[in-house]
Design a protein around this motif. Structure first.
Motif, PDB file in Angstrom:
ATOM      1  N   THR A  12       1.004  -1.576   0.144  1.00 39.74           N
ATOM      2  CA  THR A  12       0.062   0.203  -0.165  1.00 39.74           C
ATOM      3  C   THR A  12       0.838   0.748   0.327  1.00 39.74           C
ATOM      4  N   VAL A  13       0.483   2.112  -1.472  1.00 37.09           N
ATOM      5  CA  VAL A  13       1.668   3.660  -0.774  1.00 37.09           C
ATOM      6  C   VAL A  13       0.673   4.586  -0.195  1.00 37.09           C
ATOM      7  N   MET A  14       1.974   4.910   0.438  1.00 35.41           N
ATOM      8  CA  MET A  14       1.254   5.711   1.617  1.00 35.41           C
ATOM      9  C   MET A  14       1.974   7.258   1.220  1.00 35.41           C
ATOM     10  N   ALA A  15       1.312   8.172   1.777  1.00 35.95           N
ATOM     11  CA  ALA A  15       1.302   9.995   1.061  1.00 35.95           C
ATOM     12  C   ALA A  15       1.308  11.105   2.739  1.00 35.95           C
ATOM     13  N   ASP A  16       2.311   9.988   2.968  1.00 44.60           N
ATOM     14  CA  ASP A  16       1.500  10.546   4.626  1.00 44.60           C
ATOM     15  C   ASP A  16       3.459  11.321   4.500  1.00 44.60           C
ATOM     16  N   ASN A  17       4.309  10.383   3.472  1.00 46.78           N
ATOM     17  CA  ASN A  17       6.034  11.010   4.143  1.00 46.78           C
ATOM     18  C   ASN A  17       6.357  10.733   5.523  1.00 46.78           C
ATOM     19  N   GLY A  18       5.995   9.828   6.087  1.00 49.57           N
ATOM     20  CA  GLY A  18       6.886   9.514   7.068  1.00 49.57           C
ATOM     21  C   GLY A  18       6.378  10.110   8.101  1.00 49.57           C
ATOM     22  N   VAL A  19       5.014  10.558   8.061  1.00 50.10           N
ATOM     23  CA  VAL A  19       4.390  11.201   9.568  1.00 50.10           C
ATOM     24  C   VAL A  19       4.348  10.400  10.510  1.00 50.10           C
ATOM     25  N   ILE A  20       3.702   9.432   9.653  1.00 52.90           N
ATOM     26  CA  ILE A  20       2.415   8.536  10.369  1.00 52.90           C
ATOM     27  C   ILE A  20       3.103   7.985  11.547  1.00 52.90           C
ATOM     28  N   PRO A  21       4.387   7.126  10.652  1.00 61.70           N
ATOM     29  CA  PRO A  21       5.021   6.609  12.454  1.00 61.70           C
ATOM     30  C   PRO A  21       5.391   7.648  12.816  1.00 61.70           C
ATOM     31  N   VAL A  22       5.706   8.538  13.259  1.00 60.76           N
ATOM     32  CA  VAL A  22       6.085   9.554  13.823  1.00 60.76           C
ATOM     33  C   VAL A  22       5.617  10.016  14.908  1.00 60.76           C
ATOM     34  N   ILE A  23       4.167  10.044  14.674  1.00 55.24           N
ATOM     35  CA  ILE A  23       3.574  10.775  15.262  1.00 55.24           C
ATOM     36  C   ILE A  23       2.567   9.554  16.671  1.00 55.24           C
ATOM     37  N   CYS A  24       3.186   8.209  15.668  1.00 53.44           N
ATOM     38  CA  CYS A  24       2.580   7.089  16.344  1.00 53.44           C
ATOM     39  C   CYS A  24       3.975   6.637  17.798  1.00 53.44           C
ATOM     40  N   MET A  25       4.972   6.833  17.376  1.00 54.64           N
ATOM     41  CA  MET A  25       6.356   6.313  17.909  1.00 54.64           C
ATOM     42  C   MET A  25       5.975   7.828  18.942  1.00 54.64           C
ATOM     43  N   VAL A  26       5.806   8.756  18.758  1.00 56.80           N
ATOM     44  CA  VAL A  26       6.268  10.154  19.933  1.00 56.80           C
ATOM     45  C   VAL A  26       4.947  10.413  21.012  1.00 56.80           C
ATOM     46  N   MET A  27       3.844   9.356  20.179  1.00 53.39           N
ATOM     47  CA  MET A  27       2.395   9.467  20.971  1.00 53.39           C
ATOM     48  C   MET A  27       1.946   8.120  22.451  1.00 53.39           C
TER      49      MET A  27
END
Length: 473
Positions: free
Chosen positions: A355-370
């Motif tokens: 699946t192609v993600m259009a978030d530019n890697g933002v979602i993993p950062v948010i998930c890890m930090v939160m």
């Protein structure tokens, strides 16, 4: 001046009661910084130790790097058990010995010329980490009044978070120099030793239990803002009143009481869910995990962001705990960890399936930090805070040390098995496992974790002495 007039004096000048408590508790928590840096050291030093060397310096392979993290985690429960013994010699003595061992560990790492020497230094550093986890929390619980205790016992976790953040920052600044990072870490226990010798007094409750009532009263009056030449009010005398004990009752009989066994079982379970929800795996391997989670930023900077999130949440936790107690923040923490770790697992699973993600890697950062942020609001902080208050004073040294030791043994297991789990289950499988454990932990808290907010240590002991439904405790 009568006891009632002394109490009125303290009410009119509340700052006089709490200023010394706060100041000394802060000084005591500086002891934690040096040992706490051991949690994050392997995360920032691993890449430098594994990189190809042209100057003949040490170079580790993947298995050796994993053992560098694991031996520290294995040393930590040993330190917890040692703290039980050393705390019996005094809270101040325990903090002093902890700082000496921490400084020795960092110096050995800095001067290491072989892989074995690094393991020795990391083991010693891990022992100091275990020794630092309990005495400072117990000390804060014993000097604090009931109004501030729920906040002050969380300061140890703030100090641990600050120590981890500092070592992440050192790692970001000195990315290719693991020796310099170790040397910088060695400065903090040196400062702690000076504070212990010059500023920090002994715990009045420890003095009370060692039949030194005059010294205990003198120090307790200072902590409660009562002038030296004035009589102590009834509340202070009640705090220092020894609990009645049956004659010839040995330590084993104290350990077998309901007031000891029930909190021991509850806290061990809480620590189990804390560790198997993956919190310490992320802390020990922050840089590597950020790189494997689809994050498109410098993994060292990502580790710093994790450290900042944990530090901010630790500060918030002090106020949250004071207002809402233990149960509500812990349940919110478990639910938040489930959501964010589960979300990261789903993200990586979809990415794995193309699946192609259009978030530019933002979602993993948010998930890890939160995930780290929400874990710090409960799962990471509250178990360590509660071991300073739930055990009876007669066996507090033993049970608090044993509980933390077993908790860190769980940590060593999770840190060591993480690489094998990642190979077997892929990263999304590992994160899904952590999400499930977080959810089960939240359910456990709902059913079994007692509330200690607003209770004195004596009231907490009495609470565990009687049979009640878990959610009424």
């Amino acid at each position: 001046m009568s006891s009632s007039s002394v109490s009125l004096y303290c009410q009119l000048l509340p700052d006089s009661q709490f200023f010394l408590q706060i100041l000394i508790a802060i000084c005591a928590n500086i002891v934690v910084l040096g040992p706490a840096m051991g949690f994050g050291y392997s995360a920032v030093a691993e890449s430098a130790m594994r990189s190809n060397k042209t100057d003949g310096d040490l170079q580790l392979d993947a298995n050796q790097a994993n053992w560098m993290a694991t031996v520290s985690a294995l040393g930590t429960p040993i330190g917890c058990l040692l703290s039980s013994v050393v705390m019996g010699r005094g809270r101040k003595t325990s903090m002093f010995v902890t700082s000496l061992i921490s400084m020795a560990g960092w110096v050995i790492i800095y001067m290491s010329n072989s892989y074995v020497q690094i393991l020795v230094g990391r083991s010693i550093s891990g022992i100091s980490t275990g020794m630092a986890s309990v005495p400072t929390t117990v000390y804060a619980a014993e000097i604090a009044g009931s109004k501030w205790r729920s906040s002050m016992v969380t300061w140890t976790s703030i100090s641990i978070a600050l120590g981890v953040l500092i070592v992440y920052i050192f790692g970001y600044i000195f990315q290719d120099n693991w020796r310099m990072v170790a040397l910088m870490c060695a400065l903090f226990p040196l400062c702690a030793i000076a504070l212990i010798l010059l500023v920090i007094p002994e715990s009045p409750l420890w003095l009370r239990d060692r039949n030194r009532p005059d010294e205990a009263l003198e120090i307790m009056k200072k902590f409660r803002g009562i002038p030296k030449d004035q009589p102590a009010p009834a509340e202070v005398l009640f705090e220092l009143k020894p609990r009645p004990q049956k004659k010839n009752q040995n330590t084993l009989k104290h350990l077998m009481k309901r007031s000891s066994l029930v909190p021991f079982g509850v806290m061990l379970s809480f620590f189990f869910f804390q560790q198997f929800s993956g919190i310490f795996v992320v802390i020990y391997n922050a840089v590597g995990i950020m790189a494997k989670s689809g994050v498109k930023v410098d993994p060292f900077l990502g580790a710093v962001l994790i450290g900042i999130a944990r530090f901010i949440a630790s500060f918030l936790m002090a106020g949250v705990s004071r207002k809402f107690g233990r149960r509500i923040p812990s349940m919110i923490s478990g639910i938040g960890m489930t959501i964010f770790m589960g979300g990261l697992s789903l993200y990586l699973f979809l990415a794995e399936k193309g699946t192609v993600m259009a978030d530019n890697g933002v979602i993993p950062v948010i998930c890890m930090v939160m995930y780290i942020f929400t874990s710090t609001l409960g799962f990471l902080v509250i178990p360590f805070a509660m071991i300073g208050e739930v055990f009876p004073s007669k066996v507090k040294d033993i049970l608090s040390g044993m509980t933390a030791a077993i908790g860190y043994l769980f940590s060593a297991i999770t840190v060591k098995t993480y690489p094998d789990m990642a190979k077997l289950m892929n990263m999304y499988g590992v994160f899904l496992f952590y999400a499930i454990m977080s959810l089960i932990g939240a359910i456990f808290i709902l059913l079994f974790l007692p509330e200690t907010k607003g209770k004195t240590l004596r009231e907490i002991e009495d609470m565990f002495s009687t049979k009640k439904k878990a959610f009424e405790l």
